[in-house]
Design a protein around this motif. Structure first.
Motif, PDB file in Angstrom:
ATOM      1  N   GLY A  50       0.805  -1.223   0.000  1.00  0.00           N
ATOM      2  CA  GLY A  50       0.000   0.000   0.000  1.00  0.00           C
ATOM      3  C   GLY A  50       0.831   1.262   0.000  1.00  0.00           C
ATOM      4  O   GLY A  50       0.333   2.350  -0.315  1.00  0.00           O
ATOM      5  N   GLY A  51       2.112   1.140   0.340  1.00  0.00           N
ATOM      6  CA  GLY A  51       3.000   2.296   0.329  1.00  0.00           C
ATOM      7  C   GLY A  51       3.211   2.894  -1.038  1.00  0.00           C
ATOM      8  O   GLY A  51       3.728   4.013  -1.164  1.00  0.00           O
ATOM      9  N   VAL A  52       2.813   2.178  -2.094  1.00  0.00           N
ATOM     10  CA  VAL A  52       2.904   2.723  -3.453  1.00  0.00           C
ATOM     11  C   VAL A  52       2.013   3.951  -3.585  1.00  0.00           C
ATOM     12  O   VAL A  52       2.343   4.912  -4.286  1.00  0.00           O
ATOM     13  CB  VAL A  52       2.512   1.658  -4.496  1.00  0.00           C
ATOM     14  N   VAL A  53       0.862   3.920  -2.890  1.00  0.00           N
ATOM     15  CA  VAL A  53      -0.083   5.040  -3.001  1.00  0.00           C
ATOM     16  C   VAL A  53      -0.325   5.761  -1.677  1.00  0.00           C
ATOM     17  O   VAL A  53      -0.828   6.872  -1.665  1.00  0.00           O
ATOM     18  CB  VAL A  53      -1.443   4.552  -3.562  1.00  0.00           C
ATOM     19  N   LEU A  54       0.026   5.134  -0.545  1.00  0.00           N
ATOM     20  CA  LEU A  54      -0.201   5.741   0.766  1.00  0.00           C
ATOM     21  C   LEU A  54       1.124   6.144   1.400  1.00  0.00           C
ATOM     22  O   LEU A  54       1.945   5.285   1.731  1.00  0.00           O
ATOM     23  CB  LEU A  54      -0.939   4.759   1.687  1.00  0.00           C
ATOM     24  N   GLY A  55       1.324   7.436   1.547  1.00  0.00           N
ATOM     25  CA  GLY A  55       2.582   7.932   2.086  1.00  0.00           C
ATOM     26  C   GLY A  55       2.913   7.402   3.461  1.00  0.00           C
ATOM     27  O   GLY A  55       4.085   7.190   3.798  1.00  0.00           O
ATOM     28  N   VAL A  56       1.888   7.126   4.272  1.00  0.00           N
ATOM     29  CA  VAL A  56       2.116   6.653   5.631  1.00  0.00           C
ATOM     30  C   VAL A  56       2.777   5.276   5.653  1.00  0.00           C
ATOM     31  O   VAL A  56       3.417   4.900   6.642  1.00  0.00           O
ATOM     32  CB  VAL A  56       0.774   6.629   6.411  1.00  0.00           C
ATOM     33  N   LEU A  61       7.140   0.074   3.083  1.00  0.00           N
ATOM     34  CA  LEU A  61       7.331  -0.491   1.741  1.00  0.00           C
ATOM     35  C   LEU A  61       8.809  -0.522   1.376  1.00  0.00           C
ATOM     36  O   LEU A  61       9.308  -1.539   0.884  1.00  0.00           O
ATOM     37  CB  LEU A  61       6.553   0.330   0.713  1.00  0.00           C
ATOM     38  N   ASP A  62       9.504   0.567   1.606  1.00  0.00           N
ATOM     39  CA  ASP A  62      10.934   0.621   1.265  1.00  0.00           C
ATOM     40  C   ASP A  62      11.713  -0.443   2.024  1.00  0.00           C
ATOM     41  O   ASP A  62      12.608  -1.094   1.467  1.00  0.00           O
ATOM     42  CB  ASP A  62      11.503   2.006   1.586  1.00  0.00           C
ATOM     43  N   ARG A  63      11.374  -0.624   3.307  1.00  0.00           N
ATOM     44  CA  ARG A  63      12.094  -1.603   4.127  1.00  0.00           C
ATOM     45  C   ARG A  63      11.832  -3.027   3.648  1.00  0.00           C
ATOM     46  O   ARG A  63      12.760  -3.830   3.481  1.00  0.00           O
ATOM     47  CB  ARG A  63      11.677  -1.452   5.592  1.00  0.00           C
ATOM     48  N   GLN A  65      10.700  -3.975   0.703  1.00  0.00           N
ATOM     49  CA  GLN A  65      11.213  -4.186  -0.648  1.00  0.00           C
ATOM     50  C   GLN A  65      12.723  -4.408  -0.621  1.00  0.00           C
ATOM     51  O   GLN A  65      13.247  -5.239  -1.383  1.00  0.00           O
ATOM     52  CB  GLN A  65      10.866  -2.991  -1.529  1.00  0.00           C
ATOM     53  N   ALA A  66      13.420  -3.699   0.250  1.00  0.00           N
ATOM     54  CA  ALA A  66      14.871  -3.902   0.379  1.00  0.00           C
ATOM     55  C   ALA A  66      15.170  -5.314   0.880  1.00  0.00           C
ATOM     56  O   ALA A  66      16.151  -5.942   0.449  1.00  0.00           O
ATOM     57  CB  ALA A  66      15.457  -2.860   1.326  1.00  0.00           C
ATOM     58  N   GLU A  67      14.337  -5.821   1.788  1.00  0.00           N
ATOM     59  CA  GLU A  67      14.523  -7.190   2.287  1.00  0.00           C
ATOM     60  C   GLU A  67      14.372  -8.207   1.164  1.00  0.00           C
ATOM     61  O   GLU A  67      15.145  -9.163   1.069  1.00  0.00           O
ATOM     62  CB  GLU A  67      13.505  -7.475   3.399  1.00  0.00           C
ATOM     63  N   TYR A  68      13.381  -7.989   0.304  1.00  0.00           N
ATOM     64  CA  TYR A  68      13.179  -8.918  -0.809  1.00  0.00           C
ATOM     65  C   TYR A  68      14.293  -8.766  -1.847  1.00  0.00           C
ATOM     66  O   TYR A  68      14.727  -9.759  -2.441  1.00  0.00           O
ATOM     67  CB  TYR A  68      11.816  -8.697  -1.451  1.00  0.00           C
ATOM     68  N   ALA A  69      14.744  -7.551  -2.067  1.00  0.00           N
ATOM     69  CA  ALA A  69      15.814  -7.343  -3.043  1.00  0.00           C
ATOM     70  C   ALA A  69      17.103  -8.030  -2.619  1.00  0.00           C
ATOM     71  O   ALA A  69      17.954  -8.352  -3.459  1.00  0.00           O
ATOM     72  CB  ALA A  69      16.059  -5.842  -3.239  1.00  0.00           C
TER      73      ALA A  69
END
Length: 210
Positions: A50-56, A61-63, A65-69
């Motif tokens: 949901g962080g793609v559209v919700l700033g909160v 999301l960044d954290r 996504q970094a774990e998956y990357a």
């Protein structure tokens, strides 16, 4: 029966695999690994996607996504190929087709067109019509941040108003190219632009898309 979303999913996985984890993409600042992680998180981690559209939720999301990357690249590719987990709404054919057809098409081109030897593929007429239908439906969302009036037009004359205003710029191209343009890939889209030069220049550098 294969769907458009399933076909684009498998094509995206193949392209990511062939390109390698450090290959560039059209997504600014993202390598192929980052893009693969984004696709997997979107389908498998709704608590973060949901962080793609919700700033909160952006930091979460960044954290995540970094774990998956950080996972093995081959694992990410396999997760894309196999699709969402069993209980995910994306596992339903209708939702998969509605939510992923354009998503996977755009990201497939993000990988393809960032490579120096890329070539444009010809889309079959049925798929082109599907993409046009999605472009018509989402035009106003994609064009809401346009600094000028924006009209999308197919070569056959069908049009969709993406943003009301003046001056007006008309962008003409095949449906897939129009979607790439409207999703903020203006430099990579094979389209023609008609309108006042200053308006065309402003549109070309605008932050369009979701």
């Amino acid at each position: 029966m294969s769907t458009h979303a399933k076909r684009e999913r498998l094509l995206l996985a193949d392209l990511l695999e062939a390109a390698g984890p450090e290959a560039p993409t059209l997504c600014q600042g993202w390598t192929a690994r980052d893009l693969a992680a984004h696709v997997v998180v979107r389908e498998r981690r709704p608590d973060a996607a949901g962080g793609v559209v919700l700033g909160v939720l952006k930091n979460r999301l960044d954290r995540v996504q970094a774990e998956y990357a950080a996972k093995p690249y081959e694992e990410l590719i396999q997760l894309i190929r196999t699709g969402p987990p069993r209980m995910s709404p994306f596992g339903l054919k209708q939702i998969d087709e509605a939510a992923n057809t354009v998503e996977f098409y755009i990201h497939t081109e993000d990988v393809r067109r960032a490579q120096p030897d890329w070539s444009r593929r010809e889309l079959d007429p049925v798929f082109a019509d599907v993409l046009w239908s999605r472009a018509e439906r989402t035009a106003r969302i994609l064009g809401r941040r346009s600094p000028v009036g924006l009209v999308l037009r197919r070569p056959d004359g069908q049009t969709a108003v993406a943003h009301k205003g003046t001056p007006v710029v008309t962008v003409t191209g095949e449906p897939g190219e129009l979607l790439l343009f409207a999703f903020g890939r203006q430099d990579a889209a094979a389209v023609g632009l008609e309108g006042d030069k200053e308006a065309v220049d402003r549109l070309h550098t605008a932050e369009l898309g979701m």
